[in-house]
Scaffold this motif. Sequence first.
Motif, PDB file in Angstrom:
ATOM      1  N   ALA A  58       0.863  -1.332  -0.159  1.00 52.75           N
ATOM      2  CA  ALA A  58       0.026   0.040  -0.206  1.00 52.75           C
ATOM      3  C   ALA A  58       0.836   1.199   0.072  1.00 52.75           C
ATOM      4  N   VAL A  59       0.367   2.430  -0.179  1.00 56.09           N
ATOM      5  CA  VAL A  59       0.843   3.577   0.085  1.00 56.09           C
ATOM      6  C   VAL A  59       0.481   4.051   1.631  1.00 56.09           C
ATOM      7  N   TYR A  60       1.547   4.119   2.087  1.00 56.60           N
ATOM      8  CA  TYR A  60       1.514   4.449   3.914  1.00 56.60           C
ATOM      9  C   TYR A  60       1.479   6.047   3.961  1.00 56.60           C
ATOM     10  N   TYR A  61       0.557   6.773   4.800  1.00 58.61           N
ATOM     11  CA  TYR A  61       0.444   7.890   5.092  1.00 58.61           C
ATOM     12  C   TYR A  61       0.531   8.365   6.713  1.00 58.61           C
ATOM     13  N   CYS A  62       1.232   9.311   7.079  1.00 62.49           N
ATOM     14  CA  CYS A  62       0.846   9.825   8.456  1.00 62.49           C
ATOM     15  C   CYS A  62       0.016  11.016   8.201  1.00 62.49           C
ATOM     16  N   ALA A  63      -0.666  11.202   9.301  1.00 59.87           N
ATOM     17  CA  ALA A  63      -1.551  12.159   9.413  1.00 59.87           C
ATOM     18  C   ALA A  63      -1.886  12.766  10.748  1.00 59.87           C
ATOM     19  N   ARG A  64      -2.389  14.086  10.915  1.00 62.04           N
ATOM     20  CA  ARG A  64      -2.821  14.525  12.253  1.00 62.04           C
ATOM     21  C   ARG A  64      -4.175  14.964  12.290  1.00 62.04           C
ATOM     22  N   ALA A  65      -4.957  14.677  13.201  1.00 57.85           N
ATOM     23  CA  ALA A  65      -6.238  14.918  13.575  1.00 57.85           C
ATOM     24  C   ALA A  65      -6.366  15.579  15.236  1.00 57.85           C
ATOM     25  N   PRO A  66      -7.282  16.366  15.389  1.00 58.99           N
ATOM     26  CA  PRO A  66      -7.683  16.831  16.568  1.00 58.99           C
ATOM     27  C   PRO A  66      -8.131  15.842  17.563  1.00 58.99           C
ATOM     28  N   GLY A  67      -7.652  14.510  17.492  1.00 59.34           N
ATOM     29  CA  GLY A  67      -8.384  13.449  18.533  1.00 59.34           C
ATOM     30  C   GLY A  67      -8.267  12.385  17.702  1.00 59.34           C
ATOM     31  N   PHE A  68      -8.693  11.245  18.461  1.00 58.40           N
ATOM     32  CA  PHE A  68      -8.704   9.933  17.694  1.00 58.40           C
ATOM     33  C   PHE A  68      -9.852   9.850  16.790  1.00 58.40           C
ATOM     34  N   TYR A  69      -9.860  10.235  15.716  1.00 54.78           N
ATOM     35  CA  TYR A  69     -10.810   9.994  14.606  1.00 54.78           C
ATOM     36  C   TYR A  69     -10.368   9.105  13.561  1.00 54.78           C
ATOM     37  N   SER A  70     -11.372   8.539  12.973  1.00 58.83           N
ATOM     38  CA  SER A  70     -10.973   7.572  11.627  1.00 58.83           C
ATOM     39  C   SER A  70     -11.816   8.341  10.417  1.00 58.83           C
ATOM     40  N   ASP A  71     -12.714   9.323  10.845  1.00 58.41           N
ATOM     41  CA  ASP A  71     -12.950  10.199   9.646  1.00 58.41           C
ATOM     42  C   ASP A  71     -12.088  10.958   8.909  1.00 58.41           C
ATOM     43  N   TYR A  72     -11.694  10.808   7.695  1.00 59.97           N
ATOM     44  CA  TYR A  72     -10.836  11.543   7.217  1.00 59.97           C
ATOM     45  C   TYR A  72     -10.708  13.240   6.822  1.00 59.97           C
ATOM     46  N   ALA A  73     -12.202  13.586   7.120  1.00 63.72           N
ATOM     47  CA  ALA A  73     -12.550  15.100   7.084  1.00 63.72           C
ATOM     48  C   ALA A  73     -11.659  15.709   8.224  1.00 63.72           C
ATOM     49  N   TYR A  74     -11.510  14.858   9.444  1.00 66.20           N
ATOM     50  CA  TYR A  74     -10.763  15.774  10.687  1.00 66.20           C
ATOM     51  C   TYR A  74      -9.415  15.753  10.413  1.00 66.20           C
ATOM     52  N   PHE A  75      -8.809  15.294   9.167  1.00 67.79           N
ATOM     53  CA  PHE A  75      -7.392  15.201   9.028  1.00 67.79           C
ATOM     54  C   PHE A  75      -6.879  16.467   8.321  1.00 67.79           C
ATOM     55  N   GLY A  76      -6.367  17.504   9.228  1.00 66.58           N
ATOM     56  CA  GLY A  76      -5.967  18.698   8.468  1.00 66.58           C
ATOM     57  C   GLY A  76      -4.433  18.542   7.868  1.00 66.58           C
ATOM     58  N   SER A  77      -3.691  17.849   8.192  1.00 66.54           N
ATOM     59  CA  SER A  77      -2.202  17.830   7.836  1.00 66.54           C
ATOM     60  C   SER A  77      -1.839  16.305   7.428  1.00 66.54           C
ATOM     61  N   TRP A  78      -1.180  16.150   6.446  1.00 68.54           N
ATOM     62  CA  TRP A  78      -0.813  14.723   5.990  1.00 68.54           C
ATOM     63  C   TRP A  78       0.506  14.914   5.273  1.00 68.54           C
ATOM     64  N   GLY A  79       1.386  13.446   5.506  1.00 72.37           N
ATOM     65  CA  GLY A  79       2.369  13.355   4.711  1.00 72.37           C
ATOM     66  C   GLY A  79       2.163  13.193   3.238  1.00 72.37           C
ATOM     67  N   GLN A  80       3.334  13.166   2.825  1.00 70.21           N
ATOM     68  CA  GLN A  80       3.106  12.800   1.105  1.00 70.21           C
ATOM     69  C   GLN A  80       2.794  11.491   0.738  1.00 70.21           C
ATOM     70  N   GLY A  81       3.128  10.409   1.647  1.00 71.18           N
ATOM     71  CA  GLY A  81       2.816   9.075   1.566  1.00 71.18           C
ATOM     72  C   GLY A  81       4.053   8.643   1.174  1.00 71.18           C
ATOM     73  N   THR A  82       4.280   7.091   1.384  1.00 68.94           N
ATOM     74  CA  THR A  82       5.374   6.258   1.044  1.00 68.94           C
ATOM     75  C   THR A  82       4.911   5.037   0.537  1.00 68.94           C
ATOM     76  N   GLN A  83       5.215   4.473  -0.553  1.00 67.41           N
ATOM     77  CA  GLN A  83       4.958   3.126  -1.175  1.00 67.41           C
ATOM     78  C   GLN A  83       5.859   2.203  -0.492  1.00 67.41           C
TER      79      GLN A  83
END
Length: 123
Positions: free
Chosen positions: A93-118
């Motif tokens: 997969a492409v693996y990402y890291c991301a930040r959210a204001p709490g434990f959310y799995s709804d991607y609408a809450y993730f305001g900051s993302w890494g570029q992803g790595t295969q």
Amino acid sequence: QVQLQESGPGLVKPSQTLSLTCTVSGGSITTSYYAWSRIRQPPGKGLEWMGAIAYDGSTYYSPSLKSRTSISRDTSKNQFSLHASSVTPEDTAVYYCARAPGFYSDYAYFGSWGQGTQVTVSS
């Protein structure tokens, strides 16, 4: 503005442990009340939230991955790392890291993302 940068091997052999690190700049991983997540996207499929580590070090994992996934952090380096054991080709997969204001799995809450790595799991 916070920035996230993934690093780690692009190729892992089946049954081995996958380890990926996310380095954060422009903000601290200990800042209340953020949680730092690992998310992946297999080829041809949607995003899958794997787990997260919060500002206080607490963790939460997807029930389907909990048995072989862990997330740790190094606050001195402002990094957090994913470890997934006993990988199979289905973990490709492409693996990402991301930040959210709490434990959310709804991607609408993730305001900051890494570029992803295969990551490819193959012998």
